[in-house]
Design a protein around this motif. Structure first.
Motif, PDB file in Angstrom:
ATOM      1  N   ARG A 122       4.654 -24.077 -24.389  1.00 37.23           N
ATOM      2  CA  ARG A 122       4.190 -24.183 -23.010  1.00 37.23           C
ATOM      3  C   ARG A 122       4.757 -23.044 -22.172  1.00 37.23           C
ATOM      4  N   GLU A 123       3.955 -22.632 -21.184  1.00 37.50           N
ATOM      5  CA  GLU A 123       4.427 -21.602 -20.264  1.00 37.50           C
ATOM      6  C   GLU A 123       5.536 -22.173 -19.395  1.00 37.50           C
ATOM      7  N   TRP A 124       6.659 -21.458 -19.330  1.00 39.53           N
ATOM      8  CA  TRP A 124       7.798 -21.889 -18.527  1.00 39.53           C
ATOM      9  C   TRP A 124       7.775 -21.225 -17.154  1.00 39.53           C
ATOM     10  N   GLY A 125       7.427 -19.928 -17.119  1.00 42.06           N
ATOM     11  CA  GLY A 125       7.440 -19.168 -15.870  1.00 42.06           C
ATOM     12  C   GLY A 125       7.567 -17.685 -16.162  1.00 42.06           C
ATOM     13  N   THR A 126       8.081 -16.944 -15.196  1.00 39.80           N
ATOM     14  CA  THR A 126       8.232 -15.495 -15.316  1.00 39.80           C
ATOM     15  C   THR A 126       9.713 -15.125 -15.293  1.00 39.80           C
ATOM     16  N   ILE A 127      10.071 -14.192 -16.154  1.00 38.38           N
ATOM     17  CA  ILE A 127      11.433 -13.638 -16.195  1.00 38.38           C
ATOM     18  C   ILE A 127      11.329 -12.155 -15.845  1.00 38.38           C
ATOM     19  N   GLU A 128      12.244 -11.693 -14.997  1.00 35.02           N
ATOM     20  CA  GLU A 128      12.365 -10.265 -14.693  1.00 35.02           C
ATOM     21  C   GLU A 128      13.798  -9.849 -14.974  1.00 35.02           C
ATOM     22  N   LEU A 129      13.957  -8.800 -15.750  1.00 37.77           N
ATOM     23  CA  LEU A 129      15.271  -8.272 -16.091  1.00 37.77           C
ATOM     24  C   LEU A 129      15.305  -6.819 -15.662  1.00 37.77           C
ATOM     25  N   GLU A 130      16.246  -6.478 -14.797  1.00 33.79           N
ATOM     26  CA  GLU A 130      16.300  -5.125 -14.243  1.00 33.79           C
ATOM     27  C   GLU A 130      17.567  -4.403 -14.683  1.00 33.79           C
ATOM     28  N   PHE A 131      17.379  -3.144 -15.074  1.00 37.91           N
ATOM     29  CA  PHE A 131      18.478  -2.256 -15.461  1.00 37.91           C
ATOM     30  C   PHE A 131      18.508  -1.076 -14.511  1.00 37.91           C
ATOM     31  N   ASP A 132      19.680  -0.684 -14.070  1.00 41.13           N
ATOM     32  CA  ASP A 132      19.872   0.544 -13.306  1.00 41.13           C
ATOM     33  C   ASP A 132      19.892   1.698 -14.296  1.00 41.13           C
ATOM     34  N   TYR A 133      19.215   2.795 -13.976  1.00 42.15           N
ATOM     35  CA  TYR A 133      19.125   3.904 -14.914  1.00 42.15           C
ATOM     36  C   TYR A 133      20.496   4.472 -15.281  1.00 42.15           C
ATOM     37  N   TRP A 134      21.434   4.482 -14.354  1.00 42.11           N
ATOM     38  CA  TRP A 134      22.727   5.108 -14.593  1.00 42.11           C
ATOM     39  C   TRP A 134      23.781   4.145 -15.125  1.00 42.11           C
TER      40      TRP A 134
END
Length: 187
Positions: A122-134
């Protein structure tokens, strides 16, 4: 200390030579972000990241449901360039990469008796994972559930482990050449 001096050198060079994006391809996704990540203040859950290529990544999130039962979520994400990363809390804007994907929750299978007919995805939702380039060791995880009982939130993550031979020390210039960052050799 080496990292701070390297960053000062990079930013002072940028002020001398203008737009740093002319020299560095900030849209480049680092395979070295692959590995395990967690929040040390919330030990007991975390994520694994696999950078597949420039456009796709997989996120596995080991967490808990509203009743405190362990669950795991999986998302195949799309990698996006972001001009102003939220990961690093410095005064200067910094580019980054966000992995965004729909997370799925699986249940119904019995340990030791795998029957695909009992697999309920089942669909749970949305995940966003962010990385800083440096930044090689910090990330920001945000989640937006659609499944009842879960709430939206975010947490700052720290690197727990890396993949052998995938040191986070290199960057790619606009000509596609890999360079050494922070004075260490990734090769």
């Amino acid at each position: 200390m080496k990292i701070l001096l390297s960053l000062l050198l990079i930013f002072s060079t940028a002020s001398l030579y203008g737009d740093l994006s002319l020299y560095v391809d900030f849209t480049n996704v680092r395979p070295s972000w692959s590995g395990s990540w967690y929040n040390p203040e919330q030990s007991g859950h975390g994520i694994n990241v696999e950078i597949l290529d420039e456009e796709r990544s997989i996120i596995y999130w080991y967490t808990y449901d509203p009743q405190g039962e362990p669950i795991w979520l999986v998302a195949q994400g799309v990698n996006h360039y972001v001009p102003n990363s939220q990961v690093w809390a410095g005064d200067l804007p910094s580019p980054g990469i966000t992995i965004e994907g729909t997370a799925y929750f699986h249940e119904g299978m019995i340990h030791g008796d795998f029957d695909p007919a009992t697999n309920d995805r089942r669909e749970w939702g949305t995940i966003e994972l962010e990385f800083d380039y440096w930044d090689c060791d910090h990330a920001l995880l945000e989640w937006y559930p659609v499944m009842a009982g879960f709430s939206q939130g975010s947490t700052r993550l720290r690197r727990l482990s890396t993949v052998n031979g995938m040191d986070c020390v290199d960057w790619q210039d606009t000509a596609g050449n890999w360079e050494v960052q922070f004075g260490f050799d990734a090769e």
